[in-house]
Write a protein that holds these residues in place. Structure first.
Motif, PDB file in Angstrom:
ATOM      1  N   THR A  54      49.647  46.824  38.737  1.00  0.00           N
ATOM      2  CA  THR A  54      48.794  46.876  38.865  1.00  0.00           C
ATOM      3  C   THR A  54      47.763  46.548  38.039  1.00  0.00           C
ATOM      4  OG1 THR A  54      49.019  48.821  40.079  1.00  0.00           O
ATOM      5  CG2 THR A  54      47.174  48.614  40.174  1.00  0.00           C
ATOM      6  N   ALA A  55      47.298  46.524  36.919  1.00  0.00           N
ATOM      7  CA  ALA A  55      46.767  45.431  36.101  1.00  0.00           C
ATOM      8  C   ALA A  55      46.460  44.612  36.310  1.00  0.00           C
ATOM      9  CB  ALA A  55      46.905  46.029  34.512  1.00  0.00           C
ATOM     10  N   PHE A  56      47.929  43.692  36.545  1.00  0.00           N
ATOM     11  CA  PHE A  56      47.772  41.495  37.118  1.00  0.00           C
ATOM     12  C   PHE A  56      47.274  41.976  37.827  1.00  0.00           C
ATOM     13  CE2 PHE A  56      50.429  38.916  38.647  1.00  0.00           C
ATOM     14  CZ  PHE A  56      49.615  37.599  38.037  1.00  0.00           C
ATOM     15  N   VAL A  57      47.375  42.687  39.263  1.00  0.00           N
ATOM     16  CA  VAL A  57      46.873  42.555  40.043  1.00  0.00           C
ATOM     17  C   VAL A  57      44.807  42.496  41.040  1.00  0.00           C
ATOM     18  CG1 VAL A  57      46.797  42.808  42.536  1.00  0.00           C
ATOM     19  CG2 VAL A  57      48.579  42.507  42.007  1.00  0.00           C
ATOM     20  N   ARG A  58      44.703  43.877  39.650  1.00  0.00           N
ATOM     21  CA  ARG A  58      43.295  43.724  39.285  1.00  0.00           C
ATOM     22  C   ARG A  58      42.187  42.559  38.894  1.00  0.00           C
ATOM     23  NH1 ARG A  58      43.038  48.554  36.146  1.00  0.00           N
ATOM     24  NH2 ARG A  58      42.730  47.528  34.898  1.00  0.00           N
ATOM     25  N   GLU A  59      43.544  42.528  38.191  1.00  0.00           N
ATOM     26  CA  GLU A  59      42.619  41.865  36.776  1.00  0.00           C
ATOM     27  C   GLU A  59      41.706  40.202  38.396  1.00  0.00           C
ATOM     28  OE1 GLU A  59      40.825  39.211  34.378  1.00  0.00           O
ATOM     29  OE2 GLU A  59      41.310  41.171  34.367  1.00  0.00           O
ATOM     30  N   LEU A  60      43.726  39.214  39.178  1.00  0.00           N
ATOM     31  CA  LEU A  60      43.243  38.636  40.507  1.00  0.00           C
ATOM     32  C   LEU A  60      42.338  38.977  40.825  1.00  0.00           C
ATOM     33  CD1 LEU A  60      46.704  37.844  40.912  1.00  0.00           C
ATOM     34  CD2 LEU A  60      45.185  36.662  39.291  1.00  0.00           C
ATOM     35  N   LEU A  61      41.678  40.205  41.321  1.00  0.00           N
ATOM     36  CA  LEU A  61      41.480  40.506  42.483  1.00  0.00           C
ATOM     37  C   LEU A  61      39.531  40.331  41.507  1.00  0.00           C
ATOM     38  CD1 LEU A  61      42.701  43.712  44.265  1.00  0.00           C
ATOM     39  CD2 LEU A  61      41.502  42.059  44.978  1.00  0.00           C
ATOM     40  N   THR A  63      38.498  38.519  39.307  1.00  0.00           N
ATOM     41  CA  THR A  63      38.318  36.889  38.968  1.00  0.00           C
ATOM     42  C   THR A  63      38.772  36.555  40.522  1.00  0.00           C
ATOM     43  OG1 THR A  63      40.675  36.460  38.617  1.00  0.00           O
ATOM     44  CG2 THR A  63      38.707  36.974  37.044  1.00  0.00           C
ATOM     45  N   GLU A  64      38.565  36.804  41.218  1.00  0.00           N
ATOM     46  CA  GLU A  64      38.789  36.246  42.704  1.00  0.00           C
ATOM     47  C   GLU A  64      39.760  35.354  42.233  1.00  0.00           C
ATOM     48  OE1 GLU A  64      34.731  35.675  44.333  1.00  0.00           O
ATOM     49  OE2 GLU A  64      33.921  37.502  43.933  1.00  0.00           O
ATOM     50  N   ARG A  65      41.104  35.465  41.958  1.00  0.00           N
ATOM     51  CA  ARG A  65      41.805  34.293  42.117  1.00  0.00           C
ATOM     52  C   ARG A  65      42.979  34.827  43.190  1.00  0.00           C
ATOM     53  NH1 ARG A  65      44.002  33.970  37.593  1.00  0.00           N
ATOM     54  NH2 ARG A  65      43.217  35.536  36.415  1.00  0.00           N
ATOM     55  N   LEU A  66      43.059  35.554  44.065  1.00  0.00           N
ATOM     56  CA  LEU A  66      44.155  36.035  44.617  1.00  0.00           C
ATOM     57  C   LEU A  66      43.537  35.500  46.311  1.00  0.00           C
ATOM     58  CD1 LEU A  66      46.430  38.203  44.988  1.00  0.00           C
ATOM     59  CD2 LEU A  66      45.009  40.027  46.067  1.00  0.00           C
ATOM     60  N   SER A  67      45.139  34.870  46.759  1.00  0.00           N
ATOM     61  CA  SER A  67      44.715  33.764  47.882  1.00  0.00           C
ATOM     62  C   SER A  67      44.975  34.643  49.047  1.00  0.00           C
ATOM     63  CB  SER A  67      46.567  32.515  48.181  1.00  0.00           C
ATOM     64  OG  SER A  67      47.140  33.126  47.562  1.00  0.00           O
ATOM     65  N   GLU A  68      44.365  33.966  49.818  1.00  0.00           N
ATOM     66  CA  GLU A  68      44.379  34.354  51.115  1.00  0.00           C
ATOM     67  C   GLU A  68      46.020  34.311  51.428  1.00  0.00           C
ATOM     68  OE1 GLU A  68      42.159  35.906  54.580  1.00  0.00           O
ATOM     69  OE2 GLU A  68      41.249  34.871  52.280  1.00  0.00           O
TER      70      GLU A  68
END
Length: 201
Positions: A54-61, A63-68
């Motif tokens: 969850t920490a990894f995914v939260r960081e992507l969110l 920094t807005e680096r989670l792709s569509e």
């Protein structure tokens, strides 16, 4: 391998038509590197952290680096999981619905509705940002851990309460699952609130 003189690319004209234009070999190399990077990025999307950390995914969110594409996969997982439950319930023969099962179903429904309202507020309510874009990924990474807990509880409860009768086992299971659901919603809310505070203007 095409020569430098024969290399070309297709460029969109303002009118909407296409034409061919000779370009240096370095442009072809840049395209190849870009393509290889995109392919590598797709392979990275198979990283187990996308499902479990969850920490990894939260960081992507953050920094807005989670792709569509990744967002769609999270959405697909949630929809498939929910409809799998509905399908199993609808296609499983049940001679009689016990009082505990009936109560547990309505409690789960109430927890879901109230929980979504709670999560919306934890994300900042009307002043928050990207609620759905954050909700689906966090629900998967947090939810998987609690689904594992539900499976363990579902197996252990009948064993622990075996001497107490079916009715007690039913109520025990309903209460345990309700507690797990509430804990899961609280945990998702915790991460939503962190994101809300970290991205606040």
């Amino acid at each position: 391998m095409p020569s430098e003189e024969s290399s070309f690319s297709i460029r969109t004209m303002p009118s909407g038509w296409f034409h061919q234009q000779a370009v240096p070999l370095t442009s072809s190399i840049a395209f190849d590197v870009s393509y290889e990077f995109s392919a590598r990025e797709d392979l990275m999307s198979l990283d187990h952290r996308y499902l479990w950390s969850t920490a990894f995914v939260r960081e992507l969110l953050r920094t807005e680096r989670l792709s569509e594409a990744a967002m769609f996969r999270y959405f697909l997982v949630i929809m498939a999981f929910d409809w799998l439950q509905f399908t199993l319930i609808a296609t499983t023969p049940t001679p009689r619905i016990s009082t505990s099962s009936n109560a547990g179903s309505w409690v789960t429904f109430a927890i879901t509705v109230l929980g979504l309202l709670y999560l919306y507020r934890r994300n900042g309510g009307g002043m928050g940002k990207q609620f759905l874009r954050r909700y689906f990924p966090l629900s998967v990474t947090v939810g998987l851990k609690f689904v594992a807990a539900m499976l363990v509880v579902g197996w252990c409860t009948p064993v622990v309460l075996a001497d107490q009768g079916k009715e007690i086992v039913g109520w025990g299971s309903a209460l345990a699952l309700a507690a797990i659901n509430i804990s899961m919603i609280w945990r998702i809310g915790f991460h939503l609130n962190l994101l809300s505070r970290e991205t606040r203007d």
